[in-house]
Design a protein around this motif. Structure first.
Motif, PDB file in Angstrom:
ATOM      1  N   ARG A  10       0.837  -1.193   0.000  1.00  9.48           N
ATOM      2  CA  ARG A  10       0.000   0.000   0.000  1.00  9.48           C
ATOM      3  C   ARG A  10       0.874   1.246   0.000  1.00  9.48           C
ATOM      4  N   ARG A  11       0.247   2.373  -0.231  1.00 10.82           N
ATOM      5  CA  ARG A  11       0.974   3.643  -0.203  1.00 10.82           C
ATOM      6  C   ARG A  11       1.429   3.930   1.222  1.00 10.82           C
ATOM      7  N   PRO A  12       2.708   4.304   1.407  1.00 15.46           N
ATOM      8  CA  PRO A  12       3.213   4.535   2.766  1.00 15.46           C
ATOM      9  C   PRO A  12       2.545   5.748   3.430  1.00 15.46           C
ATOM     10  N   THR A  13       2.304   5.638   4.701  1.00 13.11           N
ATOM     11  CA  THR A  13       1.844   6.775   5.494  1.00 13.11           C
ATOM     12  C   THR A  13       3.038   7.685   5.789  1.00 13.11           C
ATOM     13  N   ARG A  14       2.787   8.812   6.454  1.00 13.21           N
ATOM     14  CA  ARG A  14       3.892   9.704   6.809  1.00 13.21           C
ATOM     15  C   ARG A  14       4.866   9.017   7.764  1.00 13.21           C
ATOM     16  N   THR A  15       4.325   8.263   8.684  1.00 17.75           N
ATOM     17  CA  THR A  15       5.184   7.531   9.619  1.00 17.75           C
ATOM     18  C   THR A  15       6.017   6.500   8.879  1.00 17.75           C
ATOM     19  N   GLU A  16       5.415   5.813   7.932  1.00 12.76           N
ATOM     20  CA  GLU A  16       6.145   4.816   7.149  1.00 12.76           C
ATOM     21  C   GLU A  16       7.178   5.473   6.246  1.00 12.76           C
ATOM     22  N   ALA A  17       6.877   6.676   5.754  1.00 11.70           N
ATOM     23  CA  ALA A  17       7.856   7.411   4.941  1.00 11.70           C
ATOM     24  C   ALA A  17       9.092   7.734   5.772  1.00 11.70           C
ATOM     25  N   ALA A  18       8.877   8.097   7.039  1.00 10.23           N
ATOM     26  CA  ALA A  18      10.009   8.344   7.938  1.00 10.23           C
ATOM     27  C   ALA A  18      10.805   7.061   8.160  1.00 10.23           C
ATOM     28  N   THR A  19      10.105   5.937   8.225  1.00 12.72           N
ATOM     29  CA  THR A  19      10.778   4.647   8.369  1.00 12.72           C
ATOM     30  C   THR A  19      11.624   4.333   7.149  1.00 12.72           C
ATOM     31  N   VAL A  20      11.135   4.724   5.971  1.00 14.05           N
ATOM     32  CA  VAL A  20      11.911   4.536   4.740  1.00 14.05           C
ATOM     33  C   VAL A  20      13.232   5.291   4.830  1.00 14.05           C
ATOM     34  N   VAL A  21      13.169   6.542   5.240  1.00  9.16           N
ATOM     35  CA  VAL A  21      14.389   7.361   5.370  1.00  9.16           C
ATOM     36  C   VAL A  21      15.337   6.736   6.383  1.00  9.16           C
ATOM     37  N   GLY A  22      14.787   6.345   7.522  1.00 13.07           N
ATOM     38  CA  GLY A  22      15.621   5.709   8.536  1.00 13.07           C
ATOM     39  C   GLY A  22      16.227   4.408   8.049  1.00 13.07           C
ATOM     40  N   GLY A  23      15.469   3.652   7.271  1.00 18.02           N
ATOM     41  CA  GLY A  23      15.975   2.392   6.735  1.00 18.02           C
ATOM     42  C   GLY A  23      17.111   2.596   5.752  1.00 18.02           C
ATOM     43  N   ILE A  24      16.994   3.615   4.890  1.00 15.56           N
ATOM     44  CA  ILE A  24      18.068   3.903   3.935  1.00 15.56           C
ATOM     45  C   ILE A  24      19.335   4.313   4.676  1.00 15.56           C
ATOM     46  N   VAL A  25      19.179   5.145   5.698  1.00 10.99           N
ATOM     47  CA  VAL A  25      20.332   5.558   6.510  1.00 10.99           C
ATOM     48  C   VAL A  25      20.975   4.341   7.166  1.00 10.99           C
ATOM     49  N   ALA A  26      20.155   3.445   7.725  1.00 10.17           N
ATOM     50  CA  ALA A  26      20.675   2.238   8.365  1.00 10.17           C
ATOM     51  C   ALA A  26      21.407   1.353   7.362  1.00 10.17           C
ATOM     52  N   ALA A  27      20.859   1.232   6.140  1.00  8.14           N
ATOM     53  CA  ALA A  27      21.496   0.416   5.110  1.00  8.14           C
ATOM     54  C   ALA A  27      22.869   0.972   4.741  1.00  8.14           C
ATOM     55  N   TYR A  28      22.961   2.282   4.609  1.00  6.50           N
ATOM     56  CA  TYR A  28      24.254   2.886   4.282  1.00  6.50           C
ATOM     57  C   TYR A  28      25.228   2.800   5.453  1.00  6.50           C
ATOM     58  N   LEU A  29      24.726   2.789   6.676  1.00  8.25           N
ATOM     59  CA  LEU A  29      25.601   2.580   7.821  1.00  8.25           C
ATOM     60  C   LEU A  29      26.184   1.170   7.800  1.00  8.25           C
ATOM     61  N   VAL A  30      25.350   0.183   7.481  1.00  7.25           N
ATOM     62  CA  VAL A  30      25.831  -1.195   7.351  1.00  7.25           C
ATOM     63  C   VAL A  30      26.906  -1.271   6.276  1.00  7.25           C
ATOM     64  N   TYR A  31      26.626  -0.656   5.139  1.00  2.54           N
ATOM     65  CA  TYR A  31      27.585  -0.666   4.027  1.00  2.54           C
ATOM     66  C   TYR A  31      28.890   0.018   4.427  1.00  2.54           C
TER      67      TYR A  31
ATOM     68  N   VAL B 212      13.280   1.291   0.714  1.00  4.49           N
ATOM     69  CA  VAL B 212      14.580   1.316   1.383  1.00  4.49           C
ATOM     70  C   VAL B 212      15.632   0.639   0.512  1.00  4.49           C
ATOM     71  N   HIS B 213      15.319  -0.541   0.017  1.00  6.12           N
ATOM     72  CA  HIS B 213      16.231  -1.315  -0.824  1.00  6.12           C
ATOM     73  C   HIS B 213      16.509  -0.563  -2.127  1.00  6.12           C
TER      74      HIS B 213
END
Length: 250
Positions: free
Chosen positions: A89-110, A233-234
């Protein structure tokens, strides 16, 4: 004698025990069948002897040989379940924030991985064992956009559909979220490094790296129960290198 009038030796009790054992084994059997099916399909394409040259034909062959098995395995799972059970489904505002946090976390792992394999344990770097870099075939912005479509949208969606939507989604309902995230992440890692020697440090390094990355995607999926979130995120993570290449071409 139990409350239903059966004893431990009665057919009713035996059937109940057998049914309980089947329910415990079923999730493992389903996951093994799905993973094995996708793996065998990829290996079959890899050993077909088909030689494809040129950036666009190579991308097409990549979609058929690497990405398509995930789609087929997912469709087989939906047929087994009798319905499409993945929430998109279309992300909510809270889920959009989770997307940003997930991308940051992925780049931290990398970032952590790159620091470790370039300063402490270079033999654990798996990148050198992979075939050709996806960026090697980019000779124009137009070709680059096709690469983004393939590697950051189509392939990413099919991977997330299979590993998070199918494997993790099925296991989290039958075994629990922690085991589901762990199993799906390890399977995700396996499909990225199985071409390396199992005894090599590169294989170990790749398994650790991709398991950690899969865990990031798995956690955001568990938090939101919306496949769009780990997909974004991916995709956002995968698009980074292409954006850098585009910047150098402008």
């Amino acid at each position: 004698m139990g409350p239903d009038g059966t004893t431990s030796d009665s057919p009713g009790a035996g059937g109940s025990v057998a049914g309980d054992r089947l329910e415990r084994v079923r999730p493992i059997a389903v996951v093994i069948a799905l993973v094995a099916g996708a793996y065998v399909a990829q290996i079959g394409f890899a050993r077909s002897g088909i030689d494809v040259t040129g950036p666009l034909p190579s991308l097409g062959w990549y979609l058929v040989s690497i990405a398509a098995p995930f789609a087929v395995a997912s469709v087989a799972y939906f047929a087994y379940r009798g319905s499409i059970t993945v929430p998109i489904r279309r992300p909510t505002r809270t889920e959009a924030a989770t997307v940003v946090g997930g991308i940051v976390a992925a780049y931290l792992v990398y970032t952590v991985y790159v620091i470790v394999v370039t300063t402490v344990a270079p033999s654990f770097a798996h990148f050198g064992g992979e075939a050709e870099s996806p960026m090697d075939g980019i000779s124009s912005v137009a070709i680059g956009l096709v690469y983004v479509l393939v590697f950051s949208i189509v392939t990413v969606f099919l991977e997330e559909l299979f590993f998070r939507g199918v494997l993790q989604g099925y296991l989290q309902n039958s075994i629990g979220p922690l085991v589901a995230i762990g199993v799906a992440s390890v399977c995700f890692a396996w499909f990225h490094v199985y071409f390396l020697s199992f005894a090599s440090p590169a294989f170990v390094g790749g398994m650790v790296y991709y398991t950690a990355m899969g865990t990031v995607f798995g956690v955001v999926y568990e938090r939101t129960r919306n496949l769009t979130v780990p997909f974004l995120v991916h995709a956002g993570f995968n698009a980074g290198p292409f954006l850098i290449v585009f910047a150098t071409m402008i």
